[in-house]
Design a protein around this motif. Sequence first.
Motif, PDB file in Angstrom:
ATOM      1  N   ILE A 193      47.452  11.177 -14.381  1.00  0.00           N
ATOM      2  CA  ILE A 193      48.621  11.742 -15.073  1.00  0.00           C
ATOM      3  C   ILE A 193      48.196  12.927 -15.928  1.00  0.00           C
ATOM      4  O   ILE A 193      48.896  13.942 -16.005  1.00  0.00           O
ATOM      5  N   TRP A 194      47.045  12.806 -16.542  1.00  0.00           N
ATOM      6  CA  TRP A 194      46.580  13.936 -17.344  1.00  0.00           C
ATOM      7  C   TRP A 194      46.216  15.130 -16.468  1.00  0.00           C
ATOM      8  O   TRP A 194      46.484  16.277 -16.827  1.00  0.00           O
ATOM      9  N   ILE A 195      45.616  14.882 -15.312  1.00  0.00           N
ATOM     10  CA  ILE A 195      45.329  15.966 -14.377  1.00  0.00           C
ATOM     11  C   ILE A 195      46.625  16.645 -13.945  1.00  0.00           C
ATOM     12  O   ILE A 195      46.700  17.880 -13.844  1.00  0.00           O
ATOM     13  N   GLU A 196      47.654  15.855 -13.705  1.00  0.00           N
ATOM     14  CA  GLU A 196      48.948  16.423 -13.330  1.00  0.00           C
ATOM     15  C   GLU A 196      49.521  17.273 -14.445  1.00  0.00           C
ATOM     16  O   GLU A 196      50.081  18.341 -14.220  1.00  0.00           O
ATOM     17  N   ARG A 197      49.372  16.783 -15.691  1.00  0.00           N
ATOM     18  CA  ARG A 197      49.849  17.553 -16.839  1.00  0.00           C
ATOM     19  C   ARG A 197      49.158  18.906 -16.902  1.00  0.00           C
ATOM     20  O   ARG A 197      49.787  19.954 -17.121  1.00  0.00           O
ATOM     21  N   ASN A 198      47.831  18.947 -16.700  1.00  0.00           N
ATOM     22  CA  ASN A 198      47.083  20.200 -16.735  1.00  0.00           C
ATOM     23  C   ASN A 198      47.474  21.130 -15.589  1.00  0.00           C
ATOM     24  O   ASN A 198      47.556  22.350 -15.762  1.00  0.00           O
ATOM     25  N   ASN A 199      47.673  20.553 -14.394  1.00  0.00           N
ATOM     26  CA  ASN A 199      48.075  21.378 -13.258  1.00  0.00           C
ATOM     27  C   ASN A 199      49.424  22.040 -13.498  1.00  0.00           C
ATOM     28  O   ASN A 199      49.627  23.205 -13.145  1.00  0.00           O
ATOM     29  N   ARG A 200      50.343  21.311 -14.095  1.00  0.00           N
ATOM     30  CA  ARG A 200      51.662  21.893 -14.370  1.00  0.00           C
ATOM     31  C   ARG A 200      51.579  22.963 -15.449  1.00  0.00           C
ATOM     32  O   ARG A 200      52.293  23.975 -15.388  1.00  0.00           O
ATOM     33  N   ARG A 201      50.703  22.734 -16.417  1.00  0.00           N
ATOM     34  CA  ARG A 201      50.641  23.672 -17.532  1.00  0.00           C
ATOM     35  C   ARG A 201      49.852  24.924 -17.197  1.00  0.00           C
ATOM     36  O   ARG A 201      50.245  26.034 -17.591  1.00  0.00           O
ATOM     37  N   PHE A 202      48.738  24.778 -16.480  1.00  0.00           N
ATOM     38  CA  PHE A 202      47.839  25.906 -16.281  1.00  0.00           C
ATOM     39  C   PHE A 202      47.877  26.495 -14.870  1.00  0.00           C
ATOM     40  O   PHE A 202      47.560  27.669 -14.688  1.00  0.00           O
ATOM     41  N   ASN A 203      48.227  25.673 -13.869  1.00  0.00           N
ATOM     42  CA  ASN A 203      48.216  26.155 -12.489  1.00  0.00           C
ATOM     43  C   ASN A 203      49.598  26.324 -11.898  1.00  0.00           C
ATOM     44  O   ASN A 203      49.742  26.778 -10.760  1.00  0.00           O
ATOM     45  N   ASN A 204      50.622  25.929 -12.637  1.00  0.00           N
ATOM     46  CA  ASN A 204      52.008  26.044 -12.183  1.00  0.00           C
ATOM     47  C   ASN A 204      52.235  25.328 -10.862  1.00  0.00           C
ATOM     48  O   ASN A 204      52.941  25.792  -9.980  1.00  0.00           O
ATOM     49  N   THR A 205      51.581  24.150 -10.731  1.00  0.00           N
ATOM     50  CA  THR A 205      51.771  23.324  -9.542  1.00  0.00           C
ATOM     51  C   THR A 205      52.224  21.938  -9.977  1.00  0.00           C
ATOM     52  O   THR A 205      51.979  21.516 -11.101  1.00  0.00           O
ATOM     53  N   ALA A 206      52.893  21.235  -9.072  1.00  0.00           N
ATOM     54  CA  ALA A 206      53.400  19.905  -9.407  1.00  0.00           C
ATOM     55  C   ALA A 206      53.197  18.963  -8.234  1.00  0.00           C
ATOM     56  O   ALA A 206      53.271  19.365  -7.069  1.00  0.00           O
ATOM     57  N   THR A 207      52.904  17.715  -8.544  1.00  0.00           N
ATOM     58  CA  THR A 207      52.731  16.660  -7.544  1.00  0.00           C
ATOM     59  C   THR A 207      53.748  15.571  -7.801  1.00  0.00           C
ATOM     60  O   THR A 207      53.988  15.194  -8.962  1.00  0.00           O
ATOM     61  N   ALA A 208      54.363  15.060  -6.749  1.00  0.00           N
ATOM     62  CA  ALA A 208      55.367  14.012  -6.904  1.00  0.00           C
ATOM     63  C   ALA A 208      54.728  12.752  -7.483  1.00  0.00           C
ATOM     64  O   ALA A 208      53.563  12.447  -7.224  1.00  0.00           O
ATOM     65  N   ALA A 209      55.488  12.011  -8.260  1.00  0.00           N
ATOM     66  CA  ALA A 209      55.004  10.773  -8.862  1.00  0.00           C
ATOM     67  C   ALA A 209      54.572   9.783  -7.783  1.00  0.00           C
ATOM     68  O   ALA A 209      53.617   9.021  -7.978  1.00  0.00           O
ATOM     69  N   GLU A 210      55.256   9.789  -6.647  1.00  0.00           N
ATOM     70  CA  GLU A 210      54.896   8.894  -5.549  1.00  0.00           C
ATOM     71  C   GLU A 210      53.468   9.155  -5.054  1.00  0.00           C
ATOM     72  O   GLU A 210      52.724   8.222  -4.734  1.00  0.00           O
ATOM     73  N   SER A 211      53.102  10.434  -5.006  1.00  0.00           N
ATOM     74  CA  SER A 211      51.755  10.784  -4.538  1.00  0.00           C
ATOM     75  C   SER A 211      50.688  10.348  -5.527  1.00  0.00           C
ATOM     76  O   SER A 211      49.617   9.861  -5.145  1.00  0.00           O
ATOM     77  N   VAL A 212      50.983  10.528  -6.818  1.00  0.00           N
ATOM     78  CA  VAL A 212      50.027  10.109  -7.841  1.00  0.00           C
ATOM     79  C   VAL A 212      49.841   8.596  -7.812  1.00  0.00           C
ATOM     80  O   VAL A 212      48.719   8.080  -7.842  1.00  0.00           O
ATOM     81  N   ALA A 213      50.952   7.859  -7.738  1.00  0.00           N
ATOM     82  CA  ALA A 213      50.878   6.395  -7.712  1.00  0.00           C
ATOM     83  C   ALA A 213      50.119   5.916  -6.481  1.00  0.00           C
ATOM     84  O   ALA A 213      49.296   4.991  -6.567  1.00  0.00           O
ATOM     85  N   TYR A 214      50.371   6.532  -5.341  1.00  0.00           N
ATOM     86  CA  TYR A 214      49.682   6.149  -4.110  1.00  0.00           C
ATOM     87  C   TYR A 214      48.178   6.373  -4.241  1.00  0.00           C
ATOM     88  O   TYR A 214      47.369   5.515  -3.862  1.00  0.00           O
ATOM     89  N   ARG A 215      47.794   7.521  -4.818  1.00  0.00           N
ATOM     90  CA  ARG A 215      46.373   7.838  -4.954  1.00  0.00           C
ATOM     91  C   ARG A 215      45.674   6.851  -5.896  1.00  0.00           C
ATOM     92  O   ARG A 215      44.564   6.393  -5.626  1.00  0.00           O
ATOM     93  N   VAL A 216      46.351   6.505  -6.988  1.00  0.00           N
ATOM     94  CA  VAL A 216      45.782   5.561  -7.952  1.00  0.00           C
ATOM     95  C   VAL A 216      45.554   4.201  -7.297  1.00  0.00           C
ATOM     96  O   VAL A 216      44.475   3.608  -7.392  1.00  0.00           O
ATOM     97  N   VAL A 217      46.574   3.702  -6.626  1.00  0.00           N
ATOM     98  CA  VAL A 217      46.487   2.374  -6.018  1.00  0.00           C
ATOM     99  C   VAL A 217      45.433   2.343  -4.923  1.00  0.00           C
ATOM    100  O   VAL A 217      44.638   1.392  -4.834  1.00  0.00           O
ATOM    101  N   GLU A 218      45.383   3.365  -4.086  1.00  0.00           N
ATOM    102  CA  GLU A 218      44.414   3.375  -2.995  1.00  0.00           C
ATOM    103  C   GLU A 218      42.984   3.453  -3.518  1.00  0.00           C
ATOM    104  O   GLU A 218      42.073   2.835  -2.968  1.00  0.00           O
ATOM    105  N   GLU A 219      42.792   4.199  -4.590  1.00  0.00           N
ATOM    106  CA  GLU A 219      41.444   4.319  -5.140  1.00  0.00           C
ATOM    107  C   GLU A 219      40.950   2.978  -5.679  1.00  0.00           C
ATOM    108  O   GLU A 219      39.809   2.582  -5.420  1.00  0.00           O
ATOM    109  N   ILE A 220      41.790   2.283  -6.413  1.00  0.00           N
ATOM    110  CA  ILE A 220      41.383   0.995  -6.976  1.00  0.00           C
ATOM    111  C   ILE A 220      41.294  -0.060  -5.877  1.00  0.00           C
ATOM    112  O   ILE A 220      40.416  -0.933  -5.916  1.00  0.00           O
ATOM    113  N   ARG A 221      42.170   0.016  -4.869  1.00  0.00           N
ATOM    114  CA  ARG A 221      42.096  -0.935  -3.754  1.00  0.00           C
ATOM    115  C   ARG A 221      40.744  -0.831  -3.047  1.00  0.00           C
ATOM    116  O   ARG A 221      40.125  -1.836  -2.705  1.00  0.00           O
ATOM    117  N   LEU A 222      40.287   0.395  -2.842  1.00  0.00           N
ATOM    118  CA  LEU A 222      38.990   0.603  -2.190  1.00  0.00           C
ATOM    119  C   LEU A 222      37.866   0.000  -3.026  1.00  0.00           C
ATOM    120  O   LEU A 222      36.948  -0.626  -2.500  1.00  0.00           O
TER     121      LEU A 222
END
Length: 336
Positions: A281-310
Amino acid sequence: MIMNQALMLKHLWKLIQPDFEFWVNWILHYRLRKTTLWTFTGSTGSWGWKKMIKLKPFLKRGTHYRVGDGSTFKLWQDIWHEQGPLCLSHPEGPQLTGLPLDALLSSVIQHGQWSWPAISDAEFNEVSSQLPPIHPNSPDEITWRLNSGKFTVQSAIELFQPHTNQVEWHGLLQGRYKSQDTLSFYGWRLWKNYPPWTKLGYLMEIMVVYFVMGTLRRHTNLFFNCQYSKRCLHLVQRQVRFQWPCSSWQHGIHWASKRWRSSHLVNAASRALLAALVYYIWIERNNRRFNNTATAAESVAYRVVEEIRLRIQIEECNPSLQTRALYRIWKIAWPH
């Protein structure tokens, strides 16, 4: 600053080691001469040398002299004794004992036992009452008090950092996932009530106000009070039944530190999941503030869950009911 001091301490450490490098030999013969590092008081030399010499108190805190046969330690000039160097704490010592200033420690050791000259000075007798143990069948050895006896720059850094009492949430930063240093680091910054920095100047600012997700908020409101982070949390909870109290960040950390304190895989997974959420979430905050890019919440949640599942999959586990339930919730096949 601390890193530079730790690196300079590494050079000082080499000056008291038996395996000399060329530059160490040069300093011993032309700079220290008949003294040791501990008794050197010269004020000449380069700026870097003067800076290093000022770090001697830190080196002394981390150094341990293990007395063996006494053939390499200086009796009066090394710190084998807790009051050492003895020539500084008891300058009358050489005259009282008749042992010269450059005498070796072996001068007062016979057959593996301490053998000091008989003297009547009451103050100096304190020295003989506080003697360390002798290891007669081994050579003298200088070890590092931290990091299992081996000097590292990382362990040296600890000497320059103030010691504080352990806080209740320290267990949230520890776990069985050794690859999670970055996530734990970001989690530590937040649980300590510091914002994760994007510039070094933010290090000491506790109540920094950020422009988060389009509105002015304090950094803790990002977890999990703004709409985006709430959405990420909700999606994770729906996928793996992640429990988190719907309250303030501080209350949530207090709750988690009590609930997830054990080393069981279930608690380790919860700590890792929280750290991953904070991080991404903090990486997303920085990307929106400094890189003017945004990622959907679904993508962030999926990445978090898959990383911990592994990470759960590669962890050795006990066949307990709790662990089996964890595998079912995370949709992981039970290993056979």
